[in-house]
Design an enzyme around this catalytic site. Structure first.
Site, PDB file in Angstrom:
ATOM      1  N   GLY C 149      53.956  55.355  58.040  1.00  0.00           N
ATOM      2  CA  GLY C 149      55.010  56.244  57.561  1.00  0.00           C
ATOM      3  C   GLY C 149      55.581  57.063  58.695  1.00  0.00           C
ATOM      4  N   CYS C 150      56.764  57.600  58.485  1.00  0.00           N
ATOM      5  CA  CYS C 150      57.432  58.349  59.546  1.00  0.00           C
ATOM      6  C   CYS C 150      56.640  59.596  59.930  1.00  0.00           C
ATOM      7  CB  CYS C 150      58.855  58.715  59.132  1.00  0.00           C
ATOM      8  SG  CYS C 150      58.977  59.589  57.551  1.00  0.00           S
ATOM      9  N   TYR C 151      56.171  60.343  58.929  1.00  0.00           N
ATOM     10  CA  TYR C 151      55.409  61.554  59.240  1.00  0.00           C
ATOM     11  C   TYR C 151      54.079  61.221  59.909  1.00  0.00           C
ATOM     12  CZ  TYR C 151      58.599  64.336  56.267  1.00  0.00           C
ATOM     13  OH  TYR C 151      59.690  64.985  55.724  1.00  0.00           O
ATOM     14  N   THR C 153      53.288  58.688  61.702  1.00  0.00           N
ATOM     15  CA  THR C 153      53.489  58.188  63.067  1.00  0.00           C
ATOM     16  C   THR C 153      53.515  59.337  64.062  1.00  0.00           C
ATOM     17  OG1 THR C 153      54.708  56.244  62.293  1.00  0.00           O
ATOM     18  CG2 THR C 153      55.063  56.899  64.576  1.00  0.00           C
ATOM     19  N   ALA C 154      54.320  60.352  63.778  1.00  0.00           N
ATOM     20  CA  ALA C 154      54.427  61.481  64.709  1.00  0.00           C
ATOM     21  C   ALA C 154      53.099  62.228  64.815  1.00  0.00           C
ATOM     22  CB  ALA C 154      55.537  62.431  64.258  1.00  0.00           C
TER      23      ALA C 154
END
Lengths: 334, 334, 334, 334
Positions: C149-151, C153-154
Site C-alpha cells: 500500500g502507499c502508506y 511503502t513510505a
C-alpha cells in the site's frame, strides 16, 4: 478590571503584517473601539498598501511613534519580539495596558525565555498568559497580556483539561504533529514561502527545536515532542496530538474532562468522534477539538484546529481585550 | 543538419532556475546526450541545492565558465536575456550551436526588440525561431534556436494555422486571455510570488504592456490584446483566445485548417469540442487545443494549454535539439 | 526468474482509475513492453475518457475480459480487492504472472486479512510482498506480487532498516502521522473528495482504524499507531514517524543502518538532516527519507515521502515488473 | 418600504448549500434579525451537518415547510430555480416579501427566460432586479428581489456605468472572461468538482452557452461573449472584461463615469491602475474594480472581482434585505 469611557482608544503597532491587518479589521468592526493609531515599523510600509482594508479601516497608516502610542488606552503589539519586549515594558511603565502578540512575554522562566527569545526581558508585574479559557481571571486584572503562540493555543486547549484532570500518563510525553498554513510564516518573501516551493508539497521544519515547545512544556509540565509542517494552504492549523492515558482511564472520563472545561466557552467547540477540519474554523475565532480513544491500549489521539491569524493571533488578542475591558467576549468576533 | 558523434556533449547555462532544472532532468534521460556542464551564474548556487535532481542528474553543478561552455557540441541557455544575448553571440561565433530559452533572440525587428529587450543585439546569421511545428526546416539548419516564450507558444500554435489559412478577420484583432501557473515567474522570491498572496487568489498583470505581445504580433501580423493572469497552481498555462472569422467561414473550414496543420505532429493534440485542461498537459510536452465556434456571429473561441516549463520552455528546447540533431523528435519527451 | 521473449505482452485490468492510468502511461514508454490489453471494469468507462493518455497510449480501452487477460505474459491488476482476489487467483492458476496493486494479497495472516479485506482468499503459492528494496529475491521468483500500500511503502522503507538493526525500542511502538494528497482517495466523486471541502483544509480520517495498519504491523512486528490526513494537494504522501530508540543508540548507528540498506538502491534517496518534501518526489518513483535524532531523549523523528501514484502504486508495480523480468529496475521509471 | 417591528422574522429555504450556509451565518449576526426557520429541501439534510455553523446559528435545521415559511416577515430562497419559481410566487401571494438567490426571477423577457430557465413563470408584480447599486429605488419598494447571478454582478458593476455614460462602442460587443472558484458549482460532488480534477488545473466551460449571458445582455443591451473558467480555489470570481470605447473617449471620461457611480457606494472599491485581486475581496461583500486604458487603440480592459458566495450571493441578498427594511446597508456585512 479597569473602567474606560467608550469608545476605547486603541493603537496597533505592526499593522501591516498578516496578523496586524487582521487585528485592524477586527478592531474596526468593534462597536466600543476607536483605532486612533495604526502604525508600522517597516520602512517600506508606504510601499505595501493594504487593499483588503480599504473601506474597512478608515484611518491612516503611520510610522511607529512611541509617544503617540503612549497616549492610547490599550496598545496591541504585533511586532517582532525584540521590539515588543522594549515597547511593552515602556508602555506598561507609562500606564498603558498592553496586548502583545509576540513571544516576548510568554515564557516566565528567565533561562528558558533567553534560550528561545534572547532579546527579551523579565516579565513586568501583572503580566498574564492570555489563554483566556484557562486564565481568564489573570487576564481581567493584567497590566500586559501575552497572547499564546498559534501552535501552543491549539495544543494547550486540547491537552490542558486532561492534564489538569490527571488523565494523562505524563511519563509517555506528548507528541504534537502540526500542519500549518503558510500565512503563519509571515509576509516577508523567502525561498520557504515561495509559492512554487509549497504548492503540491508538504514540508516539516523546526523538528525537535521549535521555540513553541518551551511554551507548551511550561503549561503542560511534561516533555513535548513537536513537529510543525507547512501544508499548501493559507490560513489554519490542525494538530494531531498523541498521548497515553493513565491506567484505568475510561472514554467517559476523557469526554467529561473536556466537556467540563469547555461547555460554557463561546469559542471552543467539541466535536467528539466527528473530527474537526481546518475548513470549519478558517476566518473564525473558534478552536474545534475532537478525539478518538482506544481504552485497551490507552492510546488517545486528539485533533485540534484553529485559524492561526484569528484564534491563533488577532482574534485571541481581541478576545483578551474584551476580557480586560469587561465586554462580552464575543464582541467583534462572531 | 550537422552530424555529431553520439553521445552529444551538451552544456546548460542557468541550471538552477525552474526551467534549467527541468532541462537538466530531460537531458539526463536522453539516450544520446552527455551533460558535460551544468552551470549556474547565480552567486548563491551552492546555497540552493536541487534535491529533485538527485539520482537523476549525476554530474556536478558548477559556476558559469564561458571557456568550458565553448567546448560543448550544443549549449542550452536558460539565463536572463542580457546574459543570453552576450553568451549566445560568442558561442555561435565559436561554432557552438545554441538553443536559447530567453527572449534575447526572438524578435527580428531591431526597434521592437530594443523596446522590450533593451540589452540585446541583432540576431546572428542562421538564427531560427524555434516553433518547431511551423518552422522545422529553419530549425534544422539553424546556428542558434530562439525558443518561443511560454505564452506565445500556446497562442501561436492555436492561431497560426487559422491566420495562415486566411480564416481570421484580421481587422478585429486577437484577444489572448492567459491563466498561468506561478512557476512562470521564476525561482526568486518576491511579494508577487509569495504563497499567501496567491493561494485562493487570481491576479492580472502586464495588462496591455507585456513583452510577449511583440512576439505574438511578429508571427500573427495583427494587433494582439494580451492579458496574463496568475492563478494558484504551479505548472501550466491555459489561454482563451477570442477572434472573429472572415465572413462566410464555416466550422468545417476551421477544423480543417487545424487538422491539416497538426494531425502529423507528435506534440499537438486537437481536442475539438472537448476543451483542454491544464491537468492533462502538466508535466508533458503536449500542447492541447480545442475550440467552439458560432457561425452566425462569427465568434470563435480557442482554448490552448501547455506546461510552461516543458512545452513552454525546457521540453520545447529539447524538441528543437532533437530536430537540430536529427533524432526522433519525441526522444526523452514521451 | 522466467524468461520472456521481448516485447512482453502485458495487460492492465482497471486502466481508468488514477493508478491505472499512471500504469498505462509508464508501460507505454517501456521499451520492452507491448500493452495488448487495457481494460476497465466500470460500466461507464466509455463515458470517462482519458485525455491525458492521448498520443501516449495508442491502444483502445476495452471492457474487462478474463479470457483475453489470461493470454498475456504478465497481468497488472488495478481493481478493488474483491475483484483482484478472484482475478489474481485464476490468472496464477492459468500460468499468468500477476502484479497486483490492491490489498487482496498483502496480508499473510488469514485472520488479519479477513478482518480488513473480508472478500479475499488465502495467498497463492509463490506470492511475494513486493517491497523490492527488502524482498527483491522473493519478487524475482514470485508467481504473484502484492504491491505494498502507499502508506506502508513510505513507512516501511523508513522503519525497516532500523527495526532490522535492532535500533528501535519496540515497547514504545511506532507512530506514523501521514499527510496524503487526495488522488489517493481515487477517482470517484464524494463529499470527502469534493474540491471545496478540501481546498484550504486538512482533515484526519481512519484514526486508529485504517487497514494499512495491519500491513505495517505485519512487517515491523510492533504496535503501529497510524493517523492519515488529507492535505490539499493531488499527488504525494509525507509521513512523519515518531519512534524511541533502544538505550545507547547513537546518531551514527541510525545513519549507518539506513545507508547500509539504501546506498545501492536506485529509488531511495537519504536526505539526512535536510528533510524531504513532497515537491521533490512528485511524479517520480523515488522515496526520500530524512531524520532528526536527539540522543539524550532517544527521540527519533523520521520523515519519508513519495508519490502515492508512482512509488506508492504504479511505479512500484513497474519496478516489481522489471525485477520479475530481469530488466534494469529503472527502466521506464527515470 | 414596509415597516417591520424588530427583530424581523426571517426564514431561509435551502440552508445547507454553500450560499445557504453563508446566508444563515450572515443573518445570525444581524442585530435586527431572528432566523425563525432554516429549512432544507434535500432529503439527506440530516446526513449533512453544518459544523461551520455550530455556535454561530443556534437554531435547528428543518425540512422545507411552506406553511411555516409563509408565516415569516421576509423569506430568503436559496433553492434551485424551479423550486424558487413556485415558492416565490406563492409567498408573494401570501404577502411575504421574498429575496431570491436563484435565476428564477432575473430575466424579464419571457422568451429569454424560458430558453434558459424553462421551469419558471412570469415575474410577479413588484419584482425588482437586486443590483442595489443601480436599482436601489426599485428594491426599496419591491415585493420580490431577484438577486443577480454571481457572474453578472461582477460584470455589470464594471460595465453599466460606462454603458450608461455612452462611453462604449456597442458595436464591438463586450467580452467577459471569468475565472471562478469552485464553490460556485455547489455542494454536490461530481467529476467536475472532484478535487483531483481541479487541483493544478484550469478549465473552461459553458463557452458561448452559459445562461448568465442572457442576464448580462438584458442589462447592458449589447452582445456579450462570456467564457467562465474554473480555477483551483474555493471562493471568488475575477472577470477580465474587454471592450472598445466610443471614438474620442479619454481616460478621464472613463474614470469619471466610474467614480460618479460608485464613490458613495459602501461596497464598491475602485482600484484604478492597481488591479484588484480575489484575495482582497474573499469573505467580504466588496466588489473591487480596476482598469487599464489605451486611448490610441480605444482598448479598455476592466478587471472586476468579488466573492461569489458573499457579494455574488448571500451578502448581496442581505444587502438587498437591508435596503428593503431601511437598515444601514452595511449591517452584518462589515
Amino acid at each position: 478590571m479597569h473602567s474606560y469611557s467608550s469608545p476605547i482608544k486603541v493603537g496597533v503597532a505592526g499593522a501591516t503584517g498578516y496578523a496586524g491587518q487582521e487585528l485592524v479589521a477586527l478592531l474596526s468592526r468593534h462597536p466600543h473601539v476607536n483605532v486612533v493609531a495604526a502604525m508600522s515599523s517597516s520602512a517600506d510600509s508606504a510601499a505595501r498598501p493594504m487593499p483588503r482594508l480599504a473601506r474597512v479601516f478608515n484611518g491612516q497608516l503611520e510610522p511607529l511613534d512611541r509617544d503617540k502610542l503612549a497616549g492610547v488606552d490599550i496598545a496591541f503589539l504585533a511586532v517582532p519580539e525584540a521590539a515588543a519586549a522594549d515597547l511593552g515594558a515602556s508602555l506598561v511603565h507609562a500606564g498603558v495596558k498592553v496586548i502583545d502578540l509576540s513571544g516576548a512575554f510568554r515564557i516566565r522562566n528567565d533561562e528558558q525565555r533567553h534560550r528561545w527569545y534572547p532579546a527579551t526581558h523579565a516579565l513586568p508585574a501583572g503580566a498574564a498568559y492570555g489563554l483566556v479559557e484557562h486564565y481568564r481571571d489573570n487576564v481581567k486584572r493584567a497590566s500586559l497580556v501575552a497572547c499564546p503562540g498559534c501552535y501552543p493555543t491549539a495544543a494547550l486547549l486540547a491537552v490542558l483539561p486532561l492534564a489538569n484532570a490527571g488523565v494523562l500518563d505524563a511519563s509517555a510525553g506528548v507528541i504534537v504533529d502540526a500542519k500549518s498554513g503558510i500565512s503563519g510564516a509571515g509576509r516577508t518573501p523567502s525561498d520557504r514561502t515561495h509559492f512554487s516551493e509549497n504548492h503540491g508539497s508538504v514540508s516539516a521544519y523546526g523538528v525537535l527545536g521549535h521555540r513553541h515547545v518551551a511554551e507548551m512544556e511550561q503549561e503542560i509540565g511534561t516533555e513535548v515532542t513537536f513537529v510543525p509542517h507547512l501544508v499548501p494552504l493559507d490560513r489554519g492549523i490542525l494538530e494531531t496530538i498523541y498521548v497515553k492515558t493513565a491506567p484505568g482511564t475510561t472514554a467517559e472520563r476523557i469526554s467529561d474532562a473536556l466537556h467540563a472545561a469547555y461547555d460554557a466557552e463561546p469559542f471552543i467547540r467539541l466535536t467528539g468522534d466527528a473530527l474537526p477540519e481546518i475548513k470549519h474554523v478558517a476566518w473564525t475565532n473558534f478552536c474545534d477539538i475532537g478525539w478518538r480513544y482506544e481504552p485497551s491500549s490507552r492510546r488517545l489521539v486528539l485533533v485540534s484546529c484553529l485559524d492561526n491569524l484569528v484564534k491563533g493571533a488577532a482574534g485571541q488578542a481581541v478576545q483578551n481585550f474584551n476580557v480586560v475591558c469587561g465586554f462580552d467576549e464575543r464582541t467583534a468576533l462572531l
